[in-house]
Structure formats: C-alpha cells, structure tokens
Write a protein that holds these residues in place. Structure first.
Motif: not given
Ligand SMILES: Cc1cc2nc3c(=O)[nH]c(=O)nc-3n(C[C@H](O)[C@H](O)[C@H](O)COP(=O)(O)OP(=O)(O)OC[C@H]3O[C@@H](n4cnc5c(N)ncnc54)[C@H](O)[C@@H]3O)c2cc1C
Length: 471
Positions: A143-149, A421-424, A428-433
C-alpha cells in the motif's frame, strides 16, 4: 516430553505444538495436525495470511489488499484443537523449551515449528536506504508503494518546473529478479496505458520506468535465453533495463547507480532477502543470512523437537544451491513436518524425509506475457503467463478471492483498467514527503539530504543475504 514420545496420555498431558508464523509453511503444518490430539498454538504478529506473490499487483493498483490476504482465524476456524495468538515472538529459549513473546511472556512447547519467513535486506544500508527505497514484503509495504507511486504523479501534475516534473514521473526498481521484472513491466503498462486519460497537465507517456540490476542479466535463475526474452519484453513495454550497475546511493530524490545519478519520484527495492530475526535467536546452525541449516526432516540438528521450515530454513537442493524461497517449497516442507509430528503423536511410522522439492520456474513480465521452465520444457508469452496465473491461483486460499482476482485480470487484459488507484491516507509516521523543492540533493555542507518518506517498511537486521531475490 521428548519428540519420540509424544503419544497423548489424556487431556491433561496433551502435547503442546507451537507454530510461529501463519504463512505458507506454518499453515501447511497446522492443517496436517487438524485431526491430532495435540494442543496447537499458531502465533503470528499479523492477523492475516498473506499471498506475497501478488503484492506487486496491490502496489500497481491491479488488486486490493483484501484480495491477497486472508484472516488466519478463518483459515483454522474449523480446527478446534488450534488456537491463534496474534503477537510477536521475540526469542526461542531452546534449553527451557519456551518461546519468549514480545511482552516478555513465556509460551512453553513440546514441539516447536519456526515458520517465520524472510525479510528484506538492504545489504547493510537499512538505516539510510529503507525509508526511500520501499521493500515489498508486507501488505503495508504494498500500500505504501502504491501511495508513493500515485502521489508522485499527482505532484507532477501540479509541478511547473519541467525538471522536477520529470523526476516525479520517474520510477526506479532495484533488483532484476522476478519481483523487479514483474513490477516494472506492470508499472510501465499502468503508466503508459492506464494513467494518460487521468491527467491533464502532464504527458504521462513521457514517464521513465527503469529496472536496475547489479548482475549481468535479469532473472539469473532462468536460462540465458529467457533472460534475454524478459529484457526484450520489458523494453518493448517501455522499461529501460540497466544491467551490471550496482546501486551505490539512495536518497529521497533518487538513486545513484555506478557513477550515474537518476532523479526519481519512486524507488522500489526488489532485491535482498534475509531470515527473520527470531530464527537467529536459536543460536545454532544459523547461516550468515539469518536462515537456519536443518536436517533432512527439517529439525534443528541436536533438537529433534524443534523444526524450521519455509523461507526461514536453509536447505540445499539437488543442484547444490540453496533452495529458492518460494511458496510451493514452503508448503511442501510444512506439509511434511505436519505429517511427521502427527505420526509421532499417533505412534505410527514416521514418513521418510522428502527429496528436496524442485519447483517449476515461472515469472510474469507484463499483463499477458511470461516465461516458464519446468524440467526440460520451456514456454514464453501468453501461455507462460497463463501458467503463472493458474499456478499461483491454485496456491491462493479462498474461492472468493480467486474469482475476484480472475475478474480483475480479465478486465485488465481487455481494457487496461485498474480500479485500485487509491492513495490511502496513512498515519503521520508514514506521510508522503516531497523531495527537496530546490532540486538539490545535497545540503550546503555537501551532505546528502535525507528526508523521511512514505511508508518505510520494517527495518530488518543488517545481516546480508540474497536468496529469493535472484530466483
Ligand atoms: C514480493 C514477493 C513476490 C514473491 N513472488 C513469489 C512467486 O511468484 N512465487 C512463489 O512461489 N513465491 C514467491 N514469493 C516467495 C513466497 O511468498 C515465500 O517463499 C513464502 O511466503 C514463504 O513462506 P513462509 O511460510 O516461509 O513465510 P511467510 O509466508 O513469509 O510467512 C511468515 C509468517 O511469519 C510471521 N512472523 C514472522 N516473524 C514473526 C515473529 N517474530 N512473531 C510472529 N510472527 C512472525 C509473518 O507475519 C508471516 O505471516 C514472493 C515473495 C515476495 C516478498
């Protein structure tokens, strides 16, 4: 109670079998013990059994997390002698025959099976690279990889600076094993075929997808012919393949391979595997990569009532090389150890240790192209992709998931559409920087800039190994 004397003598003395890990190997062990008189405790730090081979499809928006994970309790719901405990095992005290849990509680056993799998290795660079180059081992990682992409392309859509826009539209995957090949082929199709209709300001077709491999060819476990086939298929799909270049640096804004700097909005780590920390605490027969060398019956030498199976075990195959970390291998070992323990409990003949399982080699490259090698046969193209899909679906638990996954694949084959295609939002510890806004990769004093970025995966031990990554 010794391993050779496990015949139950009434309720009070039911033998305690503890299985750590509800992955492919652990579940296979437990299934064989369903009709036994053992009191089985299955411990896992997660509440779900994960189908890791499809993690890349969650990371690339083809599948939803729930399609590739099953609650462990539902898998053992019809086994009254099996109790599930969701907690983390920290240490095995083999002399006291207890597993020490994270909370400090002791879990005593008569028979112990360690089936804790493997984790990502960054070859000694975990503290610097893991937060920037996402591994793919857990559902959270996918999920983190999908979010980042997806976040990188959202940033690009609003970015006026063409240089930064190009960076956000660049994806680098490190490691030319099956996961690196599958994920870059799939991302390239996603980016070049699915996403263009979604964006207005950017031309997503200009996005760069790179696959970086330190070795001389992709998929080293396959024949050279198939490696070349995979390279050509990826290049046709729009992936830039870089061979023979090791990654020397990773930070929030990209990677350095050899002498070349590549700015990238998304970096994925698809190589490097090591045994999980728990297996090391056995303190005996532990290999440098954290896996445990076992006897032919998967017991730890000198401890016939303690077994290690699956990715956590070090087993040499007929070709003299360690067996690859594969689901089918883990299941095969787990089934045997379950049968062995059941036979000891019943006092019946113990099954002969199996010959090392030689799995067929299958890999997917794009949404309908794969390669497969089995004994002296080899297949490429759509038939191989079909074989990859069917072999994996056969291993997956749950009829509902199989049907829904098939439906997603058919839709993808026909239309290129991907619904997930969802950004979940994550805690906050995993927020996208965002990468540094100046585009500079170094601070004023010349030090590399390191930002905390999205979804850092679990931090593995620094021990180095590469077992499954090159399969
Ligand atoms: C991205 C990716 C792609 C893959 N693709 C393929 C493929 O195409 N084909 C194939 O056959 N195989 C593939 N594999 C490999 C396959 O998934 C593994 O070989 C298989 O999962 C190993 O099974 P296992 O039971 O040993 O470990 P796992 O399935 O990893 O299970 C280990 C379990 O132990 C639990 N655990 C770990 N430590 C602890 C602890 N201390 N306390 C409590 N619980 C703990 C974990 O939560 C986990 O549930 C892939 C793996 C990955 C990561």
């Amino acid at each position: 109670m010794s391993a050779d004397n496990l015949t139950p003598a009434g309720e009070a003395s039911r033998p305690k079998v503890v299985v750590i890990g509800g992955g492919f190997a652990g579940i296979a062990v437990v299934r064989e013990l369903r009709d036994s008189d053992a009191e089985v405790t299955l411990v896992d730090r997660n509440n779900h059994h994960l189908f890791q081979p499809f993690l890349f499809q969650v990371a690339t928006s083809i599948l939803e997390p729930a399609q590739i994970a099953t609650p462990i309790r539902s898998l053992v719901g019809d086994m009254p002698n099996v109790r599930v405990e969701m907690r983390e095992a920290k240490r095995v005290d083999i002399s006291r025959r207890v597993v020490v849990m994270a909370e400090g509680v002791d879990l005593p056993y008569d028979v112990l099976v360690i089936a804790t799998g493997a984790q990502t290795s960054y070859f000694g660079h975990e503290s610097e690279w893991a937060q920037h180059a996402l591994g793919l081992k857990t559902l959270g990682d996918a999920v983190a990889a999908r979010n980042r992409l997806l976040t990188a392309f959202e940033r690009a859509e609003m970015e006026p600076d063409p240089g930064k826009q190009a960076r956000d539209m660049t994806v680098v995957a490190v490691g030319g094993g099956p996961t690196g090949v599958a994920i870059t082929g799939t991302i390239s199709e996603f980016v070049h075929r699915t996403l263009p209709a979604d964006f207005r300001n950017i031309d997503v077709r200009r996005a760069r997808i790179l696959l970086v491999e330190a070795g001389p060819r992709l998929l080293p476990a396959f024949s050279e012919r198939h490696s070349s086939y995979a390279t050509r298929a990826l290049e046709r799909a729009g992936v830039e393949v870089r061979l023979g270049v090791p990654v020397t640096h990773v930070d929030a804004a990209g990677v350095t391979i050899g002498e070349e700097r590549i700015e990238a909005g998304t970096v994925l780590w698809c190589t490097g595997v090591q045994g999980v920390a728990l297996a090391r605490t056995l303190g005996t027969n532990v290999k440098a990569n954290g896996t445990v060398a076992v006897e032919k019956d998967f017991s730890v030498p000198g401890h016939p009532d303690c077994f290690v199976v699956g990715d956590a075990a070090y087993v040499v195959g007929p070709d003299g090389r360690p067996l690859p970390g594969l689901a089918s291998v883990a299941q095969h070992q787990g089934r045997y150890v379950g049968k062995l323990i059941a036979a000891r409990l019943l006092g019946t003949a113990v099954p002969t240790p199996p010959e090392p399982f030689v799995p067929s080699k299958v890999a997917t490259i794009t949404r309908h192209v794969g390669i497969a090698e089995y004994r002296d046969r080899s297949i490429t193209g759509f038939p191989a992709w079909l074989m990859w899909g069917l072999l994996h679906l056969r291993t997956l638990s749950g009829g509902h998931s199989k049907v829904s996954i098939l439906a997603n694949w058919v839709r993808l084959l026909i239309t290129y559409r991907r619904s997930a295609r969802l950004i979940v939002e994550q805690p906050s510890t995993t927020a996208v920087a965002a990468p540094p806004s100046t585009g500079s990769l170094r601070s004023d004093d010349g030090e590399p800039v390191r930002l905390k970025a999205a979804g850092s995966s679990e931090q593995p031990d620094p021990a180095i190994a590469q077992r499954r990554g090159d399969v």
